[in-house]
Design an enzyme around this catalytic site. Structure first.
Site, PDB file in Angstrom:
ATOM      1  N   SER A  72      37.089  34.654  73.564  1.00 45.85           N
ATOM      2  CA  SER A  72      37.664  34.583  74.905  1.00 45.85           C
ATOM      3  C   SER A  72      36.660  35.126  75.906  1.00 45.85           C
ATOM      4  O   SER A  72      35.633  35.695  75.531  1.00 45.85           O
ATOM      5  CB  SER A  72      38.957  35.386  74.989  1.00 45.85           C
ATOM      6  OG  SER A  72      38.637  36.761  75.099  1.00 45.85           O
ATOM      7  N   LYS A  73      36.997  34.969  77.159  1.00 42.00           N
ATOM      8  CA  LYS A  73      36.102  35.394  78.241  1.00 42.00           C
ATOM      9  C   LYS A  73      35.744  36.885  78.113  1.00 42.00           C
ATOM     10  O   LYS A  73      34.665  37.317  78.488  1.00 42.00           O
ATOM     11  CB  LYS A  73      36.791  35.112  79.580  1.00 42.00           C
ATOM     12  CG  LYS A  73      35.829  34.998  80.698  1.00 42.00           C
ATOM     13  CD  LYS A  73      35.896  33.741  81.527  1.00 42.00           C
ATOM     14  CE  LYS A  73      34.711  33.735  82.455  1.00 42.00           C
ATOM     15  NZ  LYS A  73      33.792  32.748  82.418  1.00 42.00           N
ATOM     16  N   ARG A  74      36.672  37.640  77.559  1.00 43.41           N
ATOM     17  CA  ARG A  74      36.423  39.081  77.398  1.00 43.41           C
ATOM     18  C   ARG A  74      35.272  39.386  76.438  1.00 43.41           C
ATOM     19  O   ARG A  74      34.661  40.426  76.490  1.00 43.41           O
ATOM     20  CB  ARG A  74      37.695  39.767  76.876  1.00 43.41           C
ATOM     21  CG  ARG A  74      38.380  40.612  77.913  1.00 43.41           C
ATOM     22  CD  ARG A  74      39.724  41.064  77.421  1.00 43.41           C
ATOM     23  NE  ARG A  74      40.633  39.932  77.280  1.00 43.41           N
ATOM     24  CZ  ARG A  74      41.429  39.729  76.241  1.00 43.41           C
ATOM     25  NH1 ARG A  74      41.429  40.545  75.230  1.00 43.41           N
ATOM     26  NH2 ARG A  74      42.242  38.688  76.216  1.00 43.41           N
TER      27      ARG A  74
END
Ligand code: GLU
Length: 469
Positions: free
Chosen positions: A242-244
């Protein structure tokens, strides 16, 4: 001849997982002297956007993946898809279905309540001797494909070996919506066949689409290409990336100061290996990439490794290239007479181009402040005196001070004569020249700055920071 393609849907930015698929498809085609095509899958008019299309082309340009022929846009090929839908209707391999959304929802609910897998019940499927319901008025039908009900779909996946799907798992799915627009699986199949794809390399999230696409290939009598389903890239915890976990948009990597070589090298290893080799130039990738060594299990995103690769490429590409890359970050070295020295010195520790820019600016710009902790630790009562003597010593040899070694020749006897420890002299100088204690070799920095600038910076530090009175 091997023909591969990358077929992104322009619904958002280009994801690094997508770029990996593109890279593998590109390498496989180029390695076999084949063709690599780019096709934009833009039939979903609700979700597509121009910016995303531009972003894909920009990202391709940045990493230097070149494709053959023109970019194909599915939105410009609607007549072709219609022709094949009509052909299937005419041949009785597809049929109109007038089931309303409400009826479909009700069917689904009943099946779920009966613990069955939701599936179209073939109400409108024509069969010999079957009487179809009366066609409701004012309802535009969808077109469904007549998928076989018995038997097994078998194909050899180039990554996952033999794959089997029961035809019964594939229902009579929709190939054209009621507004006439063909559906995703239909257009992919028609295009892959008409564009002569021999090898389809894509993420294994497409496996269930593949069984549907095979039903379409068979109905249209097209040759089925070889499929290679590449396992996903997960985060270090084994979950969906994910973007995280880091940047996902390819162009974010540019903004963060990665070189495209590093990103491609990172991606080629993220799902493929050649023994324990880690560094692959583009030429080596082109020479060595094969589909046999694509990993069978998911890979794990590792930012440290990407940084490590990036610092490798920062050290190894030419200074000319680095200077060009730095322009993008508004760091201009062109015409600077010490360009080579500045880059040689600064690139040693930089993991990204942003860190490189920072290191360069620390040298080129006089410090706007001085690190308090370092100043407290290294600036002693005798520091001003030592620095003043030192400046005088340098000034006496001013005409001979050009290279780092010239400064060293003058400095060593000075240290000996005054019986100094290196840190007694060098840390205050580092602070005076760059504001901090972490800068690289003092001799190198002095050689870059030249005596006059060294004198100005030391004098300024003596005035504002080293003045103990
Ligand atoms: N357009 C699809 C996607 O972006 C890829 C289709 C394919 O590779 O077959 O996921």
């Amino acid at each position: 001849m091997i023909v591969t393609r990358f077929a992104p849907s322009p619904t958002g930015y280009l994801h690094i997982g997508g770029l990996r698929t593109a890279l593998y498809s590109y390498l496989w085609a180029r390695r076999n002297n084949g063709e690599f095509r780019l096709r934009i899958e833009d039939t979903d008019t609700q979700r597509n956007n121009e910016a995303a299309m531009d972003a894909i082309l920009k990202a391709f340009d940045w990493v230097g993946l070149n494709y053959d022929g023109v970019v194909e846009y599915q939105s410009k090929r609607l007549d072709i898809y219609k022709k094949y839908i009509n052909q299937l209707l005419d041949e009785g391999k597809a049929y109109n279905c007038y089931m309303s959304k409400e009826e479909l929802d009700a069917l689904r609910e009943t099946q779920i309540a009966n613990k069955q897998t939701p599936k179209y019940d073939e109400t409108w499927r024509p069969e010999d001797g079957k009487v179809l319901p009366p066609i409701p008025e004012g309802v535009e039908p969808v077109v469904r494909i007549k998928s076989p009900n018995d038997g097994v779909i078998t194909f050899i996946d180039g990554v996952k070996s033999i794959m089997n799907f029961n035809y019964s798992e594939v229902d009579d799915f929709v190939i054209a919506r009621s507004n006439g627009m063909p559906t995703y699986n239909f257009v992919v199949t028609v295009d892959d066949a008409l564009m002569g794809m021999t090898d389809v390399i894509r993420g294994d999230d497409h496996l269930t689409n593949t069984s549907k696409q095979i039903v379409i290939y068979e109905a249209l009598g097209f040759n089925i290409p070889k499929f290679f389903h590449v396992p996903m890239i997960n985060n270090p915890q084994g979950k969906k990336l994910s973007k995280r976990d880091g940047a996902l948009d390819v162009m974010d990597y540019k903004e963060k100061g990665y070189l495209p070589e590093a990103l491609l090298n990172f991606l080629v290893r993220l799902g493929w290996s050649n023994g324990d080799q880690e560094i692959f130039s583009k030429d080596e990738m082109l020479e060595l990439f094969n589909t046999e060594n694509i990993n069978k299990s998911a890979s794990s995103y590792n930012e440290e490794k990407l940084l490590w690769l990036n610092s490798h490429y920062i050290k190894n590409v030419s200074n000319e290239r680095l200077a060009k890359e730095l322009e993008y970050f508004d760091c201009h070295l062109a015409g600077h007479d010490k360009k080579e020295m500045i880059l040689d010195l600064s690139k040693e520790r930089a993991q990204t181009l942003l860190e490189l820019k920072d290191a360069i600016e620390k040298i080129l710009n006089p410090p706007s402040e001085y690190e308090a902790k370092g100043s407290k630790k290294f600036v002693k009562e005798d520091t001003p005196k030592i620095l003043k003597y030192y400046l005088n010593t340098l000034e006496d040899s001013k005409e001979n001070l050009h290279l780092a070694c010239d400064y060293e020749i003058v400095t060593k006897p000075f240290i000996e004569e005054f019986e100094l420890k290196f840190t007694q002299l060098f840390q205050p100088i580092r602070i005076a020249l760059t504001g901090g204690t972490q800068a690289p070799s003092v001799y190198d920095i002095m050689a870059i700055l030249g005596f006059d600038e060294v004198k100005t910076r030391i004098n300024r530090a003596l005035e504002v920071n080293f003045n103990k009175e």
